[in-house]
Design a protein around this motif. Sequence first.
Motif, PDB file in Angstrom:
ATOM      1  N   PHE A 185      55.519 -19.822  24.338  1.00  0.00           N
ATOM      2  CA  PHE A 185      54.676 -18.798  24.077  1.00  0.00           C
ATOM      3  C   PHE A 185      55.776 -17.783  23.481  1.00  0.00           C
ATOM      4  CE2 PHE A 185      50.632 -16.305  24.978  1.00  0.00           C
ATOM      5  CZ  PHE A 185      50.482 -16.109  23.440  1.00  0.00           C
ATOM      6  N   ARG A 186      56.974 -17.468  24.483  1.00  0.00           N
ATOM      7  CA  ARG A 186      58.027 -16.552  23.936  1.00  0.00           C
ATOM      8  C   ARG A 186      58.587 -16.831  22.589  1.00  0.00           C
ATOM      9  NH1 ARG A 186      60.720 -12.819  26.817  1.00  0.00           N
ATOM     10  NH2 ARG A 186      59.650 -12.914  28.475  1.00  0.00           N
ATOM     11  N   THR A 187      58.945 -18.191  22.242  1.00  0.00           N
ATOM     12  CA  THR A 187      59.622 -18.510  21.291  1.00  0.00           C
ATOM     13  C   THR A 187      58.763 -18.209  19.994  1.00  0.00           C
ATOM     14  OG1 THR A 187      58.611 -20.670  21.241  1.00  0.00           O
ATOM     15  CG2 THR A 187      60.503 -20.461  22.536  1.00  0.00           C
ATOM     16  N   TYR A 188      57.511 -17.995  20.018  1.00  0.00           N
ATOM     17  CA  TYR A 188      56.519 -17.650  18.829  1.00  0.00           C
ATOM     18  C   TYR A 188      56.694 -16.005  18.575  1.00  0.00           C
ATOM     19  CZ  TYR A 188      54.550 -21.897  20.599  1.00  0.00           C
ATOM     20  OH  TYR A 188      54.491 -23.109  21.198  1.00  0.00           O
ATOM     21  N   CYS A 189      57.655 -15.340  19.236  1.00  0.00           N
ATOM     22  CA  CYS A 189      57.929 -13.851  19.009  1.00  0.00           C
ATOM     23  C   CYS A 189      59.157 -13.874  17.876  1.00  0.00           C
ATOM     24  CB  CYS A 189      58.133 -13.171  20.256  1.00  0.00           C
ATOM     25  SG  CYS A 189      57.149 -13.014  21.431  1.00  0.00           S
ATOM     26  N   VAL A 190      59.599 -15.156  17.562  1.00  0.00           N
ATOM     27  CA  VAL A 190      60.786 -15.114  16.645  1.00  0.00           C
ATOM     28  C   VAL A 190      60.130 -15.251  15.275  1.00  0.00           C
ATOM     29  CG1 VAL A 190      62.708 -16.074  15.913  1.00  0.00           C
ATOM     30  CG2 VAL A 190      62.229 -15.794  18.439  1.00  0.00           C
ATOM     31  N   ASN A 237      53.714 -13.946  13.563  1.00  0.00           N
ATOM     32  CA  ASN A 237      53.847 -14.169  15.144  1.00  0.00           C
ATOM     33  C   ASN A 237      52.516 -14.000  15.465  1.00  0.00           C
ATOM     34  OD1 ASN A 237      56.570 -14.061  14.908  1.00  0.00           O
ATOM     35  ND2 ASN A 237      56.882 -12.248  15.751  1.00  0.00           N
ATOM     36  N   HIS A 238      51.821 -12.869  15.068  1.00  0.00           N
ATOM     37  CA  HIS A 238      50.458 -12.394  15.417  1.00  0.00           C
ATOM     38  C   HIS A 238      49.226 -13.605  15.312  1.00  0.00           C
ATOM     39  CE1 HIS A 238      46.873 -10.082  16.460  1.00  0.00           C
ATOM     40  NE2 HIS A 238      46.260 -10.473  15.521  1.00  0.00           N
ATOM     41  N   ALA A 239      49.579 -14.344  14.258  1.00  0.00           N
ATOM     42  CA  ALA A 239      48.532 -15.646  13.982  1.00  0.00           C
ATOM     43  C   ALA A 239      48.843 -16.692  15.079  1.00  0.00           C
ATOM     44  CB  ALA A 239      48.846 -16.083  12.594  1.00  0.00           C
ATOM     45  N   ILE A 240      50.059 -17.193  15.251  1.00  0.00           N
ATOM     46  CA  ILE A 240      50.610 -18.165  16.262  1.00  0.00           C
ATOM     47  C   ILE A 240      50.058 -17.696  17.425  1.00  0.00           C
ATOM     48  CG2 ILE A 240      52.290 -19.550  17.128  1.00  0.00           C
ATOM     49  CD1 ILE A 240      51.421 -20.401  14.204  1.00  0.00           C
ATOM     50  N   GLY A 241      50.472 -16.481  17.921  1.00  0.00           N
ATOM     51  CA  GLY A 241      49.961 -15.767  19.275  1.00  0.00           C
ATOM     52  C   GLY A 241      48.710 -15.973  19.500  1.00  0.00           C
ATOM     53  N   VAL A 242      47.799 -15.766  18.411  1.00  0.00           N
ATOM     54  CA  VAL A 242      46.418 -15.919  18.727  1.00  0.00           C
ATOM     55  C   VAL A 242      45.876 -17.256  18.915  1.00  0.00           C
ATOM     56  CG1 VAL A 242      44.076 -15.417  17.660  1.00  0.00           C
ATOM     57  CG2 VAL A 242      45.761 -13.745  17.635  1.00  0.00           C
ATOM     58  N   TYR A 243      46.511 -18.128  18.210  1.00  0.00           N
ATOM     59  CA  TYR A 243      46.082 -19.630  18.289  1.00  0.00           C
ATOM     60  C   TYR A 243      46.519 -19.945  19.713  1.00  0.00           C
ATOM     61  CZ  TYR A 243      45.844 -19.778  12.996  1.00  0.00           C
ATOM     62  OH  TYR A 243      45.344 -19.626  11.642  1.00  0.00           O
ATOM     63  N   PRO A 298      56.552  -6.379  27.731  1.00  0.00           N
ATOM     64  CA  PRO A 298      56.082  -5.401  26.584  1.00  0.00           C
ATOM     65  C   PRO A 298      56.784  -5.972  25.137  1.00  0.00           C
ATOM     66  CG  PRO A 298      56.893  -4.310  28.534  1.00  0.00           C
ATOM     67  CD  PRO A 298      57.083  -5.711  28.852  1.00  0.00           C
ATOM     68  N   MET A 299      57.933  -6.719  25.332  1.00  0.00           N
ATOM     69  CA  MET A 299      58.666  -7.055  24.040  1.00  0.00           C
ATOM     70  C   MET A 299      57.899  -8.137  23.472  1.00  0.00           C
ATOM     71  SD  MET A 299      62.623  -7.664  24.984  1.00  0.00           S
ATOM     72  CE  MET A 299      63.047  -8.230  23.484  1.00  0.00           C
ATOM     73  N   MET A 300      57.211  -9.051  24.119  1.00  0.00           N
ATOM     74  CA  MET A 300      56.209 -10.103  23.555  1.00  0.00           C
ATOM     75  C   MET A 300      55.037  -9.535  23.030  1.00  0.00           C
ATOM     76  SD  MET A 300      56.695 -12.998  26.505  1.00  0.00           S
ATOM     77  CE  MET A 300      55.500 -14.307  25.696  1.00  0.00           C
ATOM     78  N   LEU A 301      54.451  -8.643  24.101  1.00  0.00           N
ATOM     79  CA  LEU A 301      53.063  -7.846  23.532  1.00  0.00           C
ATOM     80  C   LEU A 301      53.340  -7.155  21.975  1.00  0.00           C
ATOM     81  CD1 LEU A 301      51.924  -6.228  26.801  1.00  0.00           C
ATOM     82  CD2 LEU A 301      50.947  -7.891  25.346  1.00  0.00           C
ATOM     83  N   SER A 302      54.564  -6.436  21.862  1.00  0.00           N
ATOM     84  CA  SER A 302      54.871  -5.899  20.689  1.00  0.00           C
ATOM     85  C   SER A 302      55.286  -6.763  19.341  1.00  0.00           C
ATOM     86  CB  SER A 302      56.323  -4.829  20.693  1.00  0.00           C
ATOM     87  OG  SER A 302      56.462  -4.386  19.770  1.00  0.00           O
ATOM     88  N   ALA A 303      55.794  -8.007  19.894  1.00  0.00           N
ATOM     89  CA  ALA A 303      55.887  -8.891  18.792  1.00  0.00           C
ATOM     90  C   ALA A 303      54.777  -9.737  18.281  1.00  0.00           C
ATOM     91  CB  ALA A 303      57.101  -9.704  19.243  1.00  0.00           C
ATOM     92  N   PHE A 304      53.939  -9.702  19.136  1.00  0.00           N
ATOM     93  CA  PHE A 304      52.510 -10.255  18.789  1.00  0.00           C
ATOM     94  C   PHE A 304      51.765  -9.428  18.416  1.00  0.00           C
ATOM     95  CE2 PHE A 304      53.562 -13.887  21.989  1.00  0.00           C
ATOM     96  CZ  PHE A 304      54.021 -14.599  21.120  1.00  0.00           C
ATOM     97  N   GLY A 305      51.655  -8.220  18.484  1.00  0.00           N
ATOM     98  CA  GLY A 305      50.870  -6.988  18.206  1.00  0.00           C
ATOM     99  C   GLY A 305      49.448  -7.084  19.269  1.00  0.00           C
ATOM    100  N   PHE A 306      49.563  -7.819  20.405  1.00  0.00           N
ATOM    101  CA  PHE A 306      48.447  -7.703  21.392  1.00  0.00           C
ATOM    102  C   PHE A 306      48.332  -6.514  22.281  1.00  0.00           C
ATOM    103  CE2 PHE A 306      48.781 -12.797  21.961  1.00  0.00           C
ATOM    104  CZ  PHE A 306      48.274 -12.693  20.784  1.00  0.00           C
ATOM    105  N   ARG A 307      47.437  -6.060  22.317  1.00  0.00           N
ATOM    106  CA  ARG A 307      47.160  -4.721  23.432  1.00  0.00           C
ATOM    107  C   ARG A 307      47.517  -5.263  25.001  1.00  0.00           C
ATOM    108  NH1 ARG A 307      41.229  -2.183  23.114  1.00  0.00           N
ATOM    109  NH2 ARG A 307      42.105  -2.269  21.143  1.00  0.00           N
TER     110      ARG A 307
END
Length: 300
Positions: A55-60, A194-200, A227-236
Amino acid sequence: MLLVKDTDSAPRGRRGWLRRIEQLDPEADCQEIHRITAGYEFPWDYQRSLELALFRTYCVPTISGLLRETGEFEKRPQKRYDDTALLMAELLEHGYDSPRGRESLRTVNRMHGKYDIDNADMLYVLCTFIYDPLDWIDRYGWRPLHPHERLACFHFYRQVGIRMGIREIPEDFQVLHRFKMDFEREHFHYTDDNHAIGVYTRDLFCAWFPRPLRPAVKVGVNAMLDPMMLSAFGFRAAPAWVTSVGQGALRGRARLVRRLPPRRRSKAARDPRNRTYPGYPVGYRPGDLGADRDSGCPRR
């Protein structure tokens, strides 16, 4: 190298496997040590931590952009998850130089070879397989990791990376860890990919639970992200109390596991969430896995 086999005469006592690890060399015996750690001592923790590591790698953005371009996460997220988990489990269970290990590496290299992937991205993904599980077990494991286990994990995946053709892999544990930290600070930032892959991916995790529980699981997943992951994905961010409850539950689980007898069979390649390849490894080979094997059925 002979790896430890499932046995009815596991080392005595809850610390039996640890005593065996203490007798082994973390570099020369890295495969045996890492199989004990991930297959016997912390199998559940390793599965959960590797899920978050991927999951973390999808922040790149370059990684999420490629994944979105392939369409694998949109069309077949469970298969993508199962392919990755099983190929890594094959390496862990049998060793990277075993027949099944070499076949697994050929499969990984076959899939990656279709794309122009930056070496730094490949090296970063390798880093997450090393350090994210170590960080997880430091927080939630039923016992502290032995220094041999930490170094064995590093040497194991370093050898995997070499066989994958990844260049410039540092020979020092701390040097590679600094690369990981610097890479995240430089490359983690929000993109629509990032957001799309994070949601999937989050939706995949939620799909493992009954529908009425999925909204709570969604919040729970967010609670596990830094926090870095939340920001990169645009998650709350999840409410602080959810994070506290989740961390408390994980620590409570560790106290319970600490009282259990030593495991006698490795669980490295036994994942009940494998839905794409029922019965695996019976009737399947590592070469049957991968994004270019769309049916999920073994070749005959």
